[in-house]
Motif scaffolding. Structure first.
Motif, PDB file in Angstrom:
ATOM      1  N   TYR A  87      21.877   1.789 -67.454  1.00 13.06           N
ATOM      2  CA  TYR A  87      21.530   1.602 -66.038  1.00 13.06           C
ATOM      3  C   TYR A  87      20.502   0.514 -65.790  1.00 13.06           C
ATOM      4  O   TYR A  87      20.224   0.178 -64.660  1.00 13.06           O
ATOM      5  N   ILE A 126      17.708   9.245 -53.699  1.00 12.07           N
ATOM      6  CA  ILE A 126      18.419  10.447 -54.179  1.00 12.07           C
ATOM      7  C   ILE A 126      18.818  10.222 -55.634  1.00 12.07           C
ATOM      8  O   ILE A 126      19.288   9.142 -55.983  1.00 12.07           O
ATOM      9  N   GLY A 127      18.668  11.237 -56.484  1.00 14.16           N
ATOM     10  CA  GLY A 127      19.121  11.132 -57.877  1.00 14.16           C
ATOM     11  C   GLY A 127      18.527   9.927 -58.587  1.00 14.16           C
ATOM     12  O   GLY A 127      19.232   9.184 -59.273  1.00 14.16           O
ATOM     13  N   ALA A 128      17.220   9.740 -58.434  1.00 15.25           N
ATOM     14  CA  ALA A 128      16.579   8.528 -58.972  1.00 15.25           C
ATOM     15  C   ALA A 128      16.573   8.521 -60.502  1.00 15.25           C
ATOM     16  O   ALA A 128      16.433   7.458 -61.112  1.00 15.25           O
ATOM     17  N   GLY A 129      16.708   9.685 -61.121  1.00 16.85           N
ATOM     18  CA  GLY A 129      16.840   9.775 -62.586  1.00 16.85           C
ATOM     19  C   GLY A 129      15.707   9.075 -63.314  1.00 16.85           C
ATOM     20  O   GLY A 129      14.527   9.287 -63.026  1.00 16.85           O
ATOM     21  N   GLY A 189      16.464   3.607 -63.027  1.00 16.75           N
ATOM     22  CA  GLY A 189      17.174   2.348 -63.304  1.00 16.75           C
ATOM     23  C   GLY A 189      17.132   1.413 -62.098  1.00 16.75           C
ATOM     24  O   GLY A 189      16.782   0.233 -62.222  1.00 16.75           O
ATOM     25  N   ASP A 211      15.141  13.918 -57.338  1.00 14.88           N
ATOM     26  CA  ASP A 211      16.236  14.163 -58.290  1.00 14.88           C
ATOM     27  C   ASP A 211      16.505  15.659 -58.303  1.00 14.88           C
ATOM     28  O   ASP A 211      15.658  16.468 -57.912  1.00 14.88           O
ATOM     29  N   SER A 254      16.844  17.213 -61.024  1.00  8.49           N
ATOM     30  CA  SER A 254      16.142  17.761 -62.174  1.00  8.49           C
ATOM     31  C   SER A 254      14.665  17.350 -62.164  1.00  8.49           C
ATOM     32  O   SER A 254      14.321  16.179 -62.024  1.00  8.49           O
ATOM     33  N   ASN A 276      18.602  18.339 -53.949  1.00  8.98           N
ATOM     34  CA  ASN A 276      20.016  18.395 -54.305  1.00  8.98           C
ATOM     35  C   ASN A 276      20.807  17.891 -53.107  1.00  8.98           C
ATOM     36  O   ASN A 276      20.827  18.538 -52.059  1.00  8.98           O
ATOM     37  N   GLU A 298      23.739  17.971 -52.459  1.00 13.86           N
ATOM     38  CA  GLU A 298      24.861  18.819 -52.033  1.00 13.86           C
ATOM     39  C   GLU A 298      24.422  19.877 -51.023  1.00 13.86           C
ATOM     40  O   GLU A 298      25.253  20.596 -50.471  1.00 13.86           O
ATOM     41  N   ASN A 353      24.324   5.506 -58.431  1.00 15.41           N
ATOM     42  CA  ASN A 353      25.107   6.207 -59.471  1.00 15.41           C
ATOM     43  C   ASN A 353      24.942   7.715 -59.397  1.00 15.41           C
ATOM     44  O   ASN A 353      24.835   8.383 -60.414  1.00 15.41           O
TER      45      ASN A 353
HETATM   46  C1  LIG Z   1      23.817   8.789 -63.611  1.00 13.12           C
HETATM   47  S1  LIG Z   1      22.198   9.211 -63.205  1.00 13.12           S
HETATM   48  C2  LIG Z   1      21.642   7.812 -62.297  1.00 13.12           C
HETATM   49  C3  LIG Z   1      20.160   7.686 -62.277  1.00 13.12           C
HETATM   50  C4  LIG Z   1      19.593   6.521 -61.471  1.00 13.12           C
HETATM   51  N1  LIG Z   1      19.899   6.612 -60.072  1.00 13.12           N
HETATM   52  C5  LIG Z   1      20.035   5.197 -62.035  1.00 13.12           C
HETATM   53  O1  LIG Z   1      20.982   4.614 -61.493  1.00 13.12           O
HETATM   54  O2  LIG Z   1      19.455   4.811 -63.014  1.00 13.12           O
HETATM   55  C6  LIG Z   1      22.478  10.409 -61.960  1.00 13.12           C
HETATM   56  C7  LIG Z   1      21.222  11.121 -61.508  1.00 13.12           C
HETATM   57  O3  LIG Z   1      21.544  11.907 -60.387  1.00 13.12           O
HETATM   58  C8  LIG Z   1      21.004  13.206 -60.529  1.00 13.12           C
HETATM   59  N2  LIG Z   1      21.883  14.118 -59.795  1.00 13.12           N
HETATM   60  C9  LIG Z   1      23.070  14.629 -60.187  1.00 13.12           C
HETATM   61  N3  LIG Z   1      23.582  15.427 -59.235  1.00 13.12           N
HETATM   62  C10 LIG Z   1      22.699  15.407 -58.202  1.00 13.12           C
HETATM   63  C11 LIG Z   1      22.659  16.054 -56.942  1.00 13.12           C
HETATM   64  N4  LIG Z   1      23.627  16.888 -56.559  1.00 13.12           N
HETATM   65  N5  LIG Z   1      21.609  15.820 -56.140  1.00 13.12           N
HETATM   66  C12 LIG Z   1      20.623  14.995 -56.532  1.00 13.12           C
HETATM   67  N6  LIG Z   1      20.585  14.366 -57.720  1.00 13.12           N
HETATM   68  C13 LIG Z   1      21.617  14.568 -58.563  1.00 13.12           C
HETATM   69  C14 LIG Z   1      20.962  13.453 -62.011  1.00 13.12           C
HETATM   70  O4  LIG Z   1      19.972  14.411 -62.338  1.00 13.12           O
HETATM   71  C15 LIG Z   1      20.642  12.061 -62.545  1.00 13.12           C
HETATM   72  O5  LIG Z   1      19.278  11.845 -62.637  1.00 13.12           O
END
Ligand SMILES: C[S@@+](CC[C@H](N)C(=O)[O-])C[C@H]1O[C@@H](n2cnc3c(N)ncnc32)[C@H](O)[C@@H]1O
Length: 476
Positions: A129, A167-170, A173, A196, A198, A222, A224, A244
């Motif tokens: 990423y 959202i979902g900053a993980g 990246g 995120d 998690s 989340n 969703e 992503n």
């Molecule tokens: C593939 S990683 C991408 C991380 C980051 N955005 C990047 O592009 O480097 C997906 C991220 O989304 C989070 N994620 C997955 N399902 C999610 C949800 N329903 N709501 C929020 N975050 C979510 C995961 O925990 C993970 O950190």
């Protein structure tokens, strides 16, 4: 990427044979949960590459591929070239790791999460990423789009203080590229809410990014589920970023509604998303549960959770996002797309009501702006269509997806007569060809609301208006 597909297919094929598939062996592992879907897609890939052919007794091999050690030798030769390419390094290492562990993952001896995130480390995945030219390019395009927005916004409103939520900053990246760009605007950033699913990522991010980015806050979110139930102020962010992540959800429409609920009216949604399906993703992220959560396959790229650019545009527009633009259109063949869209301010959110909680039902309320009634009409019409369809095919209404064609629910020429007749009880006369022209719930609802608005208003809205308990608080 293309020229390594053949060897990857060979290795996939060989690993599947090593645990009993496509051989004379009577004992094959029973694939649990989403691995059934993963396996079906693997068969399709192998069929497309002519390793398998479909017969009435299932798939059978069409060619022999050499021994495992010969294949590893062939892979190692190709790999050494690929490793010279900084853009491929992380993905090549990840795919090799996954392929080696594939038999253990499929037989339940190892978990894919433990293999791709050993000891909870993000190291193997992180490089996919960021810190490679392709990922960096798309992250930069997204960051530049944000910068252009800020420039324009501050021109119109020089004192504006901007709130951004990711959202979902993980592992960050995309965030890291955005933070870099935000340096020039620091005094105008009121908040960057790093979220995120998690908590592990939030802790990781706090250690890594807090010192240089004073506007950062951290929350679990989340996408969703409605934001209002997760301590996130609805309607209060100028920009929402999601990289992503949105594809990894059950229902893309619901996900887009939840993201929209976070945005102010005219707020900007910025997406970094996969634009196509490839074997690398299938053999890596495809082994994780999130890849197979989707329940709206009609909207997804076949065999994977991504959406093609045209589908994103269609879904975003139908969910009330406008000015949908692709910021890196000329580079979609590299596997990613950057999408920008603006919220029209109409928010649709799921809300549990007291009685519905008992039955497990979800009531959807609509509100905001002057279009509260319109959104409510659309929703009530959708409920009406779903219930009528469900009755015709003896299925529970919750199992009706708005994007699935009526044909897929078994609505044939006989059943459609009854279905149309039931609809006409509310709408009055309808064309007999209506289900051909509008062949899923979403399209039919759009048509009915457009052509039969007053009938629907007097019947559906009148019935549902009285009980105040069904109405959710206003979200602006
Ligand atoms: C593939 S990683 C991408 C991380 C980051 N955005 C990047 O592009 O480097 C997906 C991220 O989304 C989070 N994620 C997955 N399902 C999610 C949800 N329903 N709501 C929020 N975050 C979510 C995961 O925990 C993970 O950190």
């Amino acid at each position: 990427m293309l020229n390594t597909e053949d060897i990857l297919c060979k290795m996939l094929f060989a690993q599947l044979q090593s645990i009993g598939f496509f051989t004379e062996s009577k004992s094959q592992p029973v694939l649990e949960n989403f691995y059934g879907r993963w396996f079906e897609e693997s068969q399709s890939i192998l069929e497309r590459h002519q390793f398998l052919k479909r017969t009435e007794n299932g798939h059978v091999p069409t060619r022999s591929i050499g021994t495992m050690s010969e294949l590893w030798k062939e892979w190692n030769e190709q790999k050494s070239d690929l490793l010279q390419d900084n853009n491929m390094k992380a993905m090549v290492t990840l795919v090799e790791t996954a392929l080696k562990a594939l038999p253990d993952i499929l037989t339940g001896k190892a978990s894919a999460t433990d293999i791709l995130f050993p000891n909870s480390s993000m190291d193997l995945v992180e490089g996919v990423y960021k810190n490679n030219q392709v990922a960096d390019y798309f992250n930069d395009v997204l960051a530049d789009t944000l910068a252009a927005y800020l420039q324009e916004r501050l021109k119109q409103e020089p004192e504006a203080k901007i709130r951004i939520l990711e959202i979902g900053a993980g592992t960050g990246g995309t965030s890291a590229a955005v933070f870099q760009k935000l340096k020039a605007w620091q005094t105008h950033i009121k908040e960057y809410c790093y979220t995120d699913l998690s908590k592990a990522f939030l802790i990781h991010a706090e250690n890594k990014y807090s010192p240089d980015n004073p506007y950062l806050t951290y929350k679990r979110f989340n996408v969703e589920e409605p934001a209002s139930e997760q301590h996130i102020d609805p309607g209060s962010y100028d920009v929402v970023i999601a990289a992503n992540v949105l594809h990894a959800t059950k229902n893309i429409r619901q996900t887009l509604r939840n993201a929209k609920a976070v945005l102010k009216k005219n707020g900007l949604l910025l997406l970094n998303e996969i634009s196509d399906h490839n074997i690398y993703s299938h053999l890596t992220f495809g082994l994780l549960e999130g890849w197979w959560l989707y329940e709206d396959p009609d909207l997804r790229i076949p065999g994977c959770p991504g959406l093609y650019p045209d589908t994103w545009k269609m879904v975003l527009e139908s969910e009330g996002y406008r000015y949908v633009s692709f910021m890196a259109e000329q580079s979609h063949q590299l596997g990613q797309q950057i999408i920008a869209a603006e919220s029209n301010g109409v928010v649709r959110q799921k809300k549990k009501t007291e009685t519905e909680e008992d039955t497990g039902h979800l009531q959807i309320d609509a509100e905001k702006d002057h279009s509260q009634e319109n959104a409510s009409l659309i929703e009530q019409t959708a409920q009406f269509v779903k219930h009528t369809l469900a009755k015709s095919i003896k299925l529970s209404p919750e199992r009706i997806h708005e994007d699935t064609t009526f044909e897929k629910y078994g609505i044939d020429s006989i059943l459609q007569v009854n279905f149309i007749r039931e609809l006409e009880k509310v709408t009055g006369d309808l064309p007999k060809t209506i289900l051909f022209e509008h062949n899923n719930t979403k399209e039919l609802v759009d048509y009915l609301v457009k052509e039969h608005e007053s009938k629907l208003r007097t019947t559906l809205l009148k019935e549902t208006k009285q009980p105040a308990k069904n109405e959710a608080p206003l979200q602006t």
